[in-house]
Design an enzyme around this catalytic site. Structure first.
Site, short mmCIF file in Angstrom:
data_model
loop_
_atom_site.label_atom_id
_atom_site.label_comp_id
_atom_site.label_asym_id
_atom_site.label_seq_id
_atom_site.Cartn_x
_atom_site.Cartn_y
_atom_site.Cartn_z
N ARG A 87 8.90 6.33 1.07
CA ARG A 87 8.25 6.03 2.38
C ARG A 87 9.10 5.37 3.47
O ARG A 87 9.15 5.79 4.55
CB ARG A 87 7.39 5.24 2.09
N SER A 101 0.18 0.11 -3.07
CA SER A 101 1.65 -0.50 -3.32
C SER A 101 1.50 -1.63 -3.65
O SER A 101 2.16 -2.01 -4.78
CB SER A 101 2.68 -0.01 -2.22
N1 URA Z 1 4.86 -4.53 0.80
C1 URA Z 1 4.61 -3.66 -0.43
O1 URA Z 1 4.71 -4.01 -1.44
N2 URA Z 1 4.29 -2.21 -0.27
C2 URA Z 1 4.06 -1.94 0.94
O2 URA Z 1 3.86 -0.56 1.06
C3 URA Z 1 4.20 -2.68 1.97
C4 URA Z 1 4.59 -3.97 2.16
#
Ligand code: URA
Length: 448
Positions: free
Chosen positions: A171, A186
Site C-alpha cells: 500500500r 490493518s
Molecule cells: N497504521 C496501521 O497499522 N495501518 C495502516 O494502514 C495505517 C496506520
C-alpha cells in the site's frame, strides 16, 4: 490456490460489487503464501481504495489478516487486558506514559507498537532511545513479562498478522494507504492478535494527523470500534485534535524525557490531559474503576505518588534499558548541535497555532524520523518548542530549538519551523484536545 480467480475478484470490486467473506479470505491467504503476485494485489487494493468495502467485507478482511498469523492467548494472565492504539500524531508520547500508568492501577497492558514513518513518530523509536531497551522480545517473553509485571511494550513480530506486513508495504508504494477499510483492517488485525480483551482508540484529526478530514476520521473511528466489537473486544474511541504538536517535545529521546516528567507527576500541556482521558477509559474497561471521574482521580494520584514511574522503571529494567538515564535524564547528554529558531519582526502577539505537520516533517528530516522503512533514526534529534499556543511572543523570542547531528541539517528548516507559528492580536480559545467520544456505537460530544 484451488478455484481462486484473482482476476474475477478484482473485476467485482472494480465494478463496485461485493465479495463474500470466503472470497476475501482465499485472496488474502493466497497473497500471504506468495501465490497471488503483487501486481494483482495492487490492482485489488486500488479497487478497494476507490470503491470501498461494506461492513461484512471489512470484517472478513480484518479476520483474514488477523488469522494469517498467531493470535496470542493471554487467558492465563489474570485481569482484563487492555491496550490503547493511536492513529499517530506529532509529539504523541502518550503510550510511553499510559502503559505503565494503567498497569500501575492494576490493569494488565500488553502493547505491540510500531515505528515512525512519514511525519508522525513511533513508540518503538522512542523506547529505543533509552540505551539498551529491547523492543524485539519473543512472544514467549512478551507473555511472561506481562504475567510478572503487568506491562510489556514490544514491536510487531513476524508471527503477528504477516498479511498486514506484506499488504502495508505494498500500500505504501501504490498510493493505497488512506482508505478507511484498509487502515481499519490493518490496525485491528494487529491489535486483536495481541490477546487483549478491550481496546481504547485515539483517532486523531487535524493538520498533523494521518486523517486530516473530520468526517473521514469519524468514519475510521466507527469502523475500528465496529471491528473490535464484532470480534468480542470491547472498544471505545476518542476523537482527538491533532493540529498543534502535543506537549513541547517532538523527537525520540526528547519525547521520552517529557514522558518521564509526566510520569513523575509534572503537568505537561495537553499530554497530561489526554493521558488522563485515555487512561480513564482503559481503567473503566479494565474493571478497576466504576466511572471515568473515579478513574481519573486514581490515575492522578498514581502519577503524583510515584507508583506509575516506579512501574515504568521496572519495565525499562526488565527490557534491558539503562535505568540510570531514566532516573537522571541529564546523563543522556545533548545532541551535537542545537539551533534556536526566533520570532520574526511580524511575529508579535499571541501564538494562535503551531502547524503540527510542518513541525513533524522538520523533526523527521532533522533525523528523528525516517523517510524509508529501513532508515536509522537519531535518538537525540528533534525539536523542542519554546512557546505553545496561547503564549505571548515578541520578535527575537525563542520559538523552538532544533536538535541535530550537524548544523547543515538544521539550516533548511529554520524558516519552515518559524513559519509554523501563526500569531494573532488576541489569545486563541483554549485548546480542546478531546473532541468527541464513541462508545457503544454512539458519539457523545459531552466529553470531560
Ligand atoms: N497504521 C496501521 O497499522 N495501518 C495502516 O494502514 C495505517 C496506520
Amino acid at each position: 490456490m484451488g478455484d481462486l480467480d484473482p482476476v474475477r475478484l478484482i473485476a467485482v470490486k472494480r465494478d463496485g460489487g461485493q465479495l463474500t467473506p470466503a472470497e476475501i479470505r482465499q485472496l488474502i491467504d493466497a497473497y500471504t503464501d506468495g501465490q497471488v503476485p503483487d501486481y494483482q494485489m495492487s490492482a485489488f487494493l486500488m479497487a478497494v481504495f476507490l470503491r470501498g468495502m461494506d461492513g461484512a467485507e471489512t470484517f472478513a478482511l480484518a479476520e483474514a489478516m488477523l488469522k494469517s498469523g498467531t493470535i496470542v492467548d493471554l487467558s492465563d494472565v489474570p485481569g482484563v487486558k487492555v491496550d490503547k492504539h493511536s492513529t499517530g500524531g506529532v509529539g504523541d508520547k502518550l503510550s510511553l506514559i499510559l502503559a505503565p500508568l494503567v498497569a500501575s492501577a492494576g490493569v494488565p497492558v500488553p502493547m505491540i507498537s510500531g515505528r515512525g514513518l512519514g511525519h508522525t513518530g513511533g513508540t518503538l523509536d522512542k523506547l529505543e532511545s533509552i540505551p539498551g531497551f529491547r523492543t524485539s522480545l519473543t512472544l514467549g517473553e512478551y507473555h511472561e513479562q506481562l504475567r510478572e509485571l503487568g506491562v510489556v511494550m514490544i514491536g510487531q513480530t513476524s508471527e503477528i498478522a504477516p498479511a498486514d506486513k506484506k499488504l502495508y508495504a505494498l500500500r505504501d508504494v501504490t498510493s493505497t494507504v488512506e482508505s478507511v477499510p484498509l487502515i481499519a483492517a490493518s490496525i485491528m488485525s494487529k491489535k486483536l492478535a495481541e490477546g487483549i480483551d478491550a481496546l481504547v482508540l485515539d483517532v486523531k484529526v487535524g493538520k498533523g494527523a494521518f486523517m486530516p478530514d473530520a468526517r473521514k476520521a469519524r468514519r475510521l473511528a466507527e469502523t475500528l470500534v465496529d471491528i473490535g466489537e464484532h470480534f468480542g473486544t470491547r472498544s471505545v474511541a476518542l476523537l482527538t485534535e491533532m493540529s498543534d504538536p502535543l506537549g513541547y517535545a517532538v523527537g525520540n529521546w526528547c519525547e521520552m524525557e517529557e514522558a518521564i516528567r509526566c510520569l513523575q507527576g509534572e503537568t505537561v500541556p495537553e499530554v497530561t490531559e489526554l493521558t488522563l482521558s485515555l487512561g480513564s477509559e482503559m481503567l473503566v474497561l479494565g474493571g478497576v474503576a466504576s466511572d471515568l471521574a473515579t478513574a481519573r482521580e486514581k490515575l492522578q494520584s498514581l502519577l503524583e505518588n510515584g507508583t506509575a514511574f516506579d512501574v515504568f522503571s521496572r519495565m525499562v529494567a526488565a527490557q534491558g534499558g539503562d535505568t540510570k538515564v531514566v532516573q537522571n535524564p541529564e546523563l543522556m547528554g545533548e545532541s551535537a548541535i542545537t539551533t534556536e529558531v526566533v520570532a520574526s519582526s511580524s511575529q508579535d502577539g499571541f501564538i494562535a497555532s503551531i502547524d503540527a505537520l510542518a513541525i513533524g516533517q522538520a523533526a523527521t528530516r532533522l533525523g528523528a524520523g525516517r523517510m524509508r522503512v529501513d532508515d536509522d533514526v537519531d535518538p537525540l534529534a528533534g525539536i523542542t518548542l519554546c512557546r505553545k499556543r496561547g503564549d505571548r511572543v515578541q520578535p527575537g523570542d525563542c520559538l523552538a530549538r532544533l536538535h541535530t547531528r550537524s548544523s547543515d541539517l538544521a539550516e533548511p528548516f529554520l524558516i519552515s519551523v518559524r513559519d509554523a507559528f501563526a500569531t494573532g492580536d488576541t489569545a486563541p480559545a483554549p485548546r480542546q484536545v478531546v473532541i468527541d467520544r464513541l462508545v457503544e456505537g454512539r458519539w457523545n460530544s459531552s466529553v470531560n
